[in-house]
Design a protein around this motif. Structure first.
Motif, mmCIF file in Angstrom:
data_model
loop_
_atom_site.group_PDB
_atom_site.id
_atom_site.type_symbol
_atom_site.label_atom_id
_atom_site.label_comp_id
_atom_site.label_asym_id
_atom_site.label_seq_id
_atom_site.Cartn_x
_atom_site.Cartn_y
_atom_site.Cartn_z
ATOM 1 N N SER A 62 30.263 25.751 30.843
ATOM 2 C CA SER A 62 31.379 25.131 31.565
ATOM 3 C C SER A 62 32.065 26.088 32.532
ATOM 4 N N THR A 63 31.949 27.356 32.314
ATOM 5 C CA THR A 63 32.576 28.323 33.204
ATOM 6 C C THR A 63 31.697 28.541 34.427
ATOM 7 N N LYS A 64 32.320 28.435 35.603
ATOM 8 C CA LYS A 64 31.567 28.657 36.839
ATOM 9 C C LYS A 64 31.448 30.139 37.136
ATOM 10 N N GLY A 65 32.512 30.876 36.900
ATOM 11 C CA GLY A 65 32.492 32.297 37.180
ATOM 12 C C GLY A 65 33.744 32.973 36.681
ATOM 13 N N LEU A 66 33.712 34.293 36.675
ATOM 14 C CA LEU A 66 34.871 35.089 36.296
ATOM 15 C C LEU A 66 34.710 36.474 36.881
ATOM 16 N N ILE A 67 35.784 37.232 36.874
ATOM 17 C CA ILE A 67 35.709 38.623 37.285
ATOM 18 C C ILE A 67 36.262 39.458 36.147
ATOM 19 N N ILE A 68 35.585 40.533 35.849
ATOM 20 C CA ILE A 68 36.001 41.383 34.736
ATOM 21 C C ILE A 68 35.750 42.843 35.111
ATOM 22 N N ALA A 75 33.205 33.556 45.967
ATOM 23 C CA ALA A 75 34.324 33.655 46.906
ATOM 24 C C ALA A 75 35.660 33.572 46.170
ATOM 25 N N HIS A 76 35.765 32.677 45.204
ATOM 26 C CA HIS A 76 36.973 32.527 44.398
ATOM 27 C C HIS A 76 37.280 33.829 43.651
ATOM 28 N N GLU A 77 36.273 34.411 43.046
ATOM 29 C CA GLU A 77 36.484 35.640 42.275
ATOM 30 C C GLU A 77 36.814 36.829 43.177
ATOM 31 N N ILE A 78 36.229 36.878 44.374
ATOM 32 C CA ILE A 78 36.622 37.909 45.326
ATOM 33 C C ILE A 78 38.096 37.732 45.684
ATOM 34 N N GLY A 79 38.529 36.483 45.766
ATOM 35 C CA GLY A 79 39.949 36.214 46.002
ATOM 36 C C GLY A 79 40.821 36.840 44.936
ATOM 37 N N HIS A 80 40.436 36.709 43.682
ATOM 38 C CA HIS A 80 41.187 37.373 42.606
ATOM 39 C C HIS A 80 41.198 38.883 42.810
ATOM 40 N N TYR A 81 40.049 39.430 43.139
ATOM 41 C CA TYR A 81 39.916 40.881 43.296
ATOM 42 C C TYR A 81 40.807 41.391 44.430
ATOM 43 N N VAL A 82 40.806 40.693 45.547
ATOM 44 C CA VAL A 82 41.559 41.131 46.723
ATOM 45 C C VAL A 82 43.057 40.868 46.573
ATOM 46 N N LEU A 83 43.423 39.745 45.972
ATOM 47 C CA LEU A 83 44.827 39.321 45.962
ATOM 48 C C LEU A 83 45.604 39.713 44.716
ATOM 49 N N ALA A 121 43.532 32.069 44.692
ATOM 50 C CA ALA A 121 42.095 32.358 44.753
ATOM 51 C C ALA A 121 41.332 31.198 45.380
ATOM 52 N N ASN A 122 41.761 29.966 45.108
ATOM 53 C CA ASN A 122 41.109 28.807 45.716
ATOM 54 C C ASN A 122 41.369 28.752 47.218
ATOM 55 N N LYS A 123 42.586 29.062 47.631
ATOM 56 C CA LYS A 123 42.900 29.079 49.059
ATOM 57 C C LYS A 123 42.094 30.191 49.753
#
Length: 142
Positions: free
Chosen positions: A38-44, A67-75, A99-101
């Motif tokens: 069910s999980t699409k992705g994550l960053i750890i 792209a969403h996870e890079i958003g977490h990393y950058v923001l 992250a979605n934006k």
């Protein structure tokens, strides 16, 4: 432009690409596929930053997840743990909404729907899942 749009613009300008897989590599993020259900992705952050994504996703959703996870990393604060997306819901936290934006601005960078172009065709042209285009359309046309 807001801080998210600026962050995407800075990243794309610096690395001359909006391809999330290429950007992950440029940023030193390791993307690997796993058999998530069910999980699409994550960053750890282990010894390095990893972005595990679901091997079961179609390619355009894998791009969106990275792209969403890079958003977490950058923001986000890099020491704040890990984030994951399993489904797009109506109730997003601020961090997930950011992250979605970031994701939609990255994936549609330098494009916009053509006059009289349907969202279905725009989605196909830019390689972004239709449900993401429909959900974030207002952010694309700003």
């Amino acid at each position: 432009m807001d801080y998210i749009t600026n962050a995407v613009d800075d990243l794309v300008t610096k690395y001359d690409t909006n391809d999330p897989f290429v950007l992950a590599d440029c940023l030193g993020l390791i993307v690997e596929e796993f058999p998530f259900r069910s999980t699409k992705g994550l960053i750890i952050n282990l010894d390095r930053y990893y972005i595990p994504i679901s091997a079961h996703l179609p390619y355009n959703m894998k791009r969106a997840a990275v792209a969403h996870e890079i958003g977490h990393y950058v923001l986000s604060n890099p020491n704040s743990g890990y984030f994951f997306i399993s489904e797009f819901t109506l109730f997003e936290t601020k961090v997930e909404a950011e992250a979605n934006k970031f994701m939609i601005h990255l994936l549609t960078y330098g494009t916009s729907p053509e006059q009289d172009e349907s969202l279905v065709y725009y989605s196909r042209r830019v390689g972004v899942p239709l449900e993401i285009i429909q959900r974030y359309y207002k952010d694309i046309i700003q």
